[in-house]
Design an enzyme around this catalytic site. Structure first.
Site, PDB file in Angstrom:
ATOM      1  N   LYS A 194      52.427  37.905  52.945  1.00 17.39           N
ATOM      2  CA  LYS A 194      51.771  38.224  54.451  1.00 17.39           C
ATOM      3  C   LYS A 194      51.868  37.272  55.281  1.00 17.39           C
ATOM      4  O   LYS A 194      51.712  37.392  56.523  1.00 17.39           O
ATOM      5  CB  LYS A 194      50.365  38.271  53.864  1.00 17.39           C
ATOM      6  CG  LYS A 194      49.772  37.146  53.022  1.00 17.39           C
ATOM      7  CD  LYS A 194      49.325  37.626  51.792  1.00 17.39           C
ATOM      8  CE  LYS A 194      49.454  36.749  50.753  1.00 17.39           C
ATOM      9  NZ  LYS A 194      49.109  36.822  49.411  1.00 17.39           N
ATOM     10  N   GLY A 238      47.432  38.666  41.732  1.00 19.86           N
ATOM     11  CA  GLY A 238      47.881  38.805  40.113  1.00 19.86           C
ATOM     12  C   GLY A 238      49.246  39.481  40.007  1.00 19.86           C
ATOM     13  O   GLY A 238      49.599  40.110  40.900  1.00 19.86           O
ATOM     14  N   THR A 278      55.177  34.294  39.915  1.00 15.77           N
ATOM     15  CA  THR A 278      54.242  35.185  39.270  1.00 15.77           C
ATOM     16  C   THR A 278      54.612  36.553  39.612  1.00 15.77           C
ATOM     17  O   THR A 278      54.771  37.492  38.620  1.00 15.77           O
ATOM     18  CB  THR A 278      52.925  34.860  39.711  1.00 15.77           C
ATOM     19  OG1 THR A 278      52.557  33.278  39.465  1.00 15.77           O
ATOM     20  CG2 THR A 278      51.847  35.772  39.342  1.00 15.77           C
ATOM     21  N   GLU A 298      46.917  31.356  46.123  1.00 13.09           N
ATOM     22  CA  GLU A 298      48.553  30.867  46.515  1.00 13.09           C
ATOM     23  C   GLU A 298      48.918  29.635  45.860  1.00 13.09           C
ATOM     24  O   GLU A 298      48.026  28.854  45.458  1.00 13.09           O
ATOM     25  CB  GLU A 298      48.220  30.857  47.839  1.00 13.09           C
ATOM     26  CG  GLU A 298      48.009  32.117  48.686  1.00 13.09           C
ATOM     27  CD  GLU A 298      49.060  33.260  48.329  1.00 13.09           C
ATOM     28  OE1 GLU A 298      50.114  33.144  48.687  1.00 13.09           O
ATOM     29  OE2 GLU A 298      48.492  34.189  47.854  1.00 13.09           O
ATOM     30  N   GLY A 317      46.815  43.762  47.562  1.00 12.33           N
ATOM     31  CA  GLY A 317      47.682  43.826  46.174  1.00 12.33           C
ATOM     32  C   GLY A 317      47.835  45.001  45.824  1.00 12.33           C
ATOM     33  O   GLY A 317      48.485  45.753  46.448  1.00 12.33           O
ATOM     34  N   GLY A 370      46.435  32.898  38.257  1.00 20.63           N
ATOM     35  CA  GLY A 370      47.726  33.470  39.192  1.00 20.63           C
ATOM     36  C   GLY A 370      47.040  34.282  40.330  1.00 20.63           C
ATOM     37  O   GLY A 370      48.010  34.980  41.077  1.00 20.63           O
ATOM     38  N   LYS A 397      45.784  39.096  56.230  1.00 18.52           N
ATOM     39  CA  LYS A 397      45.663  40.587  55.877  1.00 18.52           C
ATOM     40  C   LYS A 397      45.013  41.456  56.957  1.00 18.52           C
ATOM     41  O   LYS A 397      45.646  42.617  56.999  1.00 18.52           O
ATOM     42  CB  LYS A 397      44.993  40.533  54.478  1.00 18.52           C
ATOM     43  CG  LYS A 397      45.905  40.087  53.570  1.00 18.52           C
ATOM     44  CD  LYS A 397      45.224  39.912  52.165  1.00 18.52           C
ATOM     45  CE  LYS A 397      45.853  39.148  50.929  1.00 18.52           C
ATOM     46  NZ  LYS A 397      45.160  38.660  49.954  1.00 18.52           N
ATOM     47  N   ASP A 415      44.334  33.261  54.529  1.00 20.55           N
ATOM     48  CA  ASP A 415      45.049  34.651  53.527  1.00 20.55           C
ATOM     49  C   ASP A 415      44.450  35.932  53.958  1.00 20.55           C
ATOM     50  O   ASP A 415      45.056  36.871  54.088  1.00 20.55           O
ATOM     51  CB  ASP A 415      45.092  34.394  52.222  1.00 20.55           C
ATOM     52  CG  ASP A 415      45.644  35.308  51.246  1.00 20.55           C
ATOM     53  OD1 ASP A 415      46.676  35.335  50.925  1.00 20.55           O
ATOM     54  OD2 ASP A 415      44.877  36.310  50.758  1.00 20.55           O
TER      55      ASP A 415
HETATM   56  N1  HSE Z   1      45.990  34.747  46.798  1.00 19.41           N
HETATM   57  C1  HSE Z   1      46.011  35.971  47.210  1.00 19.41           C
HETATM   58  C2  HSE Z   1      44.566  36.581  46.689  1.00 19.41           C
HETATM   59  C3  HSE Z   1      46.867  36.837  46.306  1.00 19.41           C
HETATM   60  O1  HSE Z   1      43.827  35.659  46.116  1.00 19.41           O
HETATM   61  O2  HSE Z   1      44.202  37.757  47.422  1.00 19.41           O
HETATM   62  C4  HSE Z   1      46.924  38.293  46.797  1.00 19.41           C
HETATM   63  O3  HSE Z   1      47.600  38.233  48.171  1.00 19.41           O
END
Ligand code: HSE
Length: 382
Positions: free
Chosen positions: A87, A284, A10, A172, A116, A169, A187, A183
């Site tokens: 990350k 995305g 992606t 993960e 992002g 998209g 971060k 996730d």
């Molecule tokens: N899977 C992550 C999210 C992608 O949904 O934020 C971006 O880090």
């Protein structure tokens, strides 16, 4: 500067596409798995990329700690600048990679790994040079924000909104990291490392949205609350660092309530700057690729690092952060928590707790789940 891209999923497709039109940057080879070299720019040999003197930087967008870590070290040792959206890699190996990049005199930048398209780490790294960062936080997972927003505004079920987030998209490859809060935790680990020179790898707490139900959402909505998965980090009273992730119930009008779909809202509070809020798409193809490209352009302007030379791993302390919670649990277990109010119906209790520490709450729920209890909880921050 010619840029090689590691991965063509992606984000990789987005990075390669954006390189075609980026000032001062050029499309280089793209590393794919053996057997997938179905176009001239795709190669399956990392060595060929690293031995190519015309490649100045490597952008890694494969995800996962290995082989990304091995490839990152090899790229830096070959004198290539290294940019990543990964990350998991930076949370696990960021201190080591920071050291290696400094030894090799190459860049190690990872804006896309946190927020992002939102330029959070970049601005935090600048702000910490001249201001004291008191706290950090916000909404840093696009998948769960998309899911919570769709459950509330469209009245959809958990499984349906997760499938939509995967199709779009945002999630993960294995969405467990998104819905468990891992996730988002990674971060806030990165943000703490940028702000405080401490990459917290122990003492962290994360609660996701895996146990939320449509009935919970309807219950919050009827009482004027919106649920969001929120990260929190900052300096604790004793000079340590706290870092945790949990669902939060917010009153209409709170800035987080206006964060819809896959958007992220990153926030920091500087002692002099006050509260700074940054918003944009956090997941995305194109939003994430835009952050990778921003880092690559930054290299052309001389940017080299987000972590300071002093950045080290350490432990978070979440014992000093205190607030009330909403908890849904089996009615028979309602007495397990210090409640200020309890509603019971159909074998279920919904209670509001007295203020308690984040650590105590997460540990109490862990103990209840160990007994097989189905529990959902969310912080209440009025
Ligand atoms: N899977 C992550 C999210 C992608 O949904 O934020 C971006 O880090």
């Amino acid at each position: 500067m010619k840029v090689a891209v590691l991965g063509y999923g992606t984000v990789g497709v987005g990075v390669y596409g954006m390189l075609a039109n980026a000032a001062g940057l050029e499309q280089g080879p793209v590393l794919v798995r053996p057997g997938k070299e179905n176009e001239p720019f795709k190669v399956s040999s990392l060595a060929a990329i690293l031995e190519d003197p015309t490649v100045g930087a490597v952008a890694e967008v494969m995800g996962g700690v290995e082989p990304a870590f091995t490839y990152a070290c090899a790229a830096m040792r070959a004198g290539k600048h290294f940019v990543t959206s990964n990350k998991a890699l930076v949370a696990a190996k960021g201190v080591e990679l920071n050291r290696l990049a400094r030894e090799q005199g190459v860049a190690f930048l990872f804006s896309a790994a946190c927020g992002g398209a939102v330029p959070f780490l970049h601005n935090l790294a600048l702000a910490r040079e001249s201001d004291t960062i008191l706290s950090l936080g916000g909404i840093l997972n696009g998948t769960t924000n998309y899911m919570l927003d769709a459950m509330q505004r469209l009245g959809l079920d958990y499984a349906d909104v997760l499938a939509d987030a995967q199709r779009l998209g945002y999630a993960e490859a294995d969405p467990t990291a998104d819905v468990s809060g891992l996730d988002a935790l990674r971060k806030i680990m990165l943000a703490c490392a940028v702000a405080y020179d401490l990459l917290p790898t122990e003492g962290l707490l994360n609660e996701g949205i895996e146990s939320i139900t449509a009935a919970d959402v309807a219950h919050f909505q009827a009482r004027g609350y919106t649920c969001r998965l929120v990260v929190s980090g900052g300096r604790s009273a004793d000079g340590g660092v706290y870092a945790y992730v949990e669902p939060v119930l917010l009153r209409a009008g709170s800035p987080e309530c206006s964060v819809l779909e896959n958007y992220n809202m990153a926030r920091y509070e500087g002692q002099c700057a006050g509260s700074i809020v940054l918003m944009g798409q956090g997941a995305g193809r194109w939003p994430t690729a835009s952050a990778v490209l921003r880092d690559l352009s930054g290299i052309l302007r001389g940017e080299r690092s987000m972590f300071s030379a002093a950045c080290a791993e350490g432990a978070a302390d979440n014992g000093g952060s205190v607030h009330g919670y909403y908890v849904r649990l089996p009615a028979a277990l309602a007495g397990a928590l210090p409640a200020e109010s309890v509603e019971k119906e159909g074998g279920i209790a919904r209670l509001i707790t007295a203020p308690m520490s984040v650590k105590a709450m997460h540990e109490a729920v862990k103990a209840l789940r160990a007994q097989g209890a189905a529990v959902f909880f969310a912080a209440i921050k009025e």
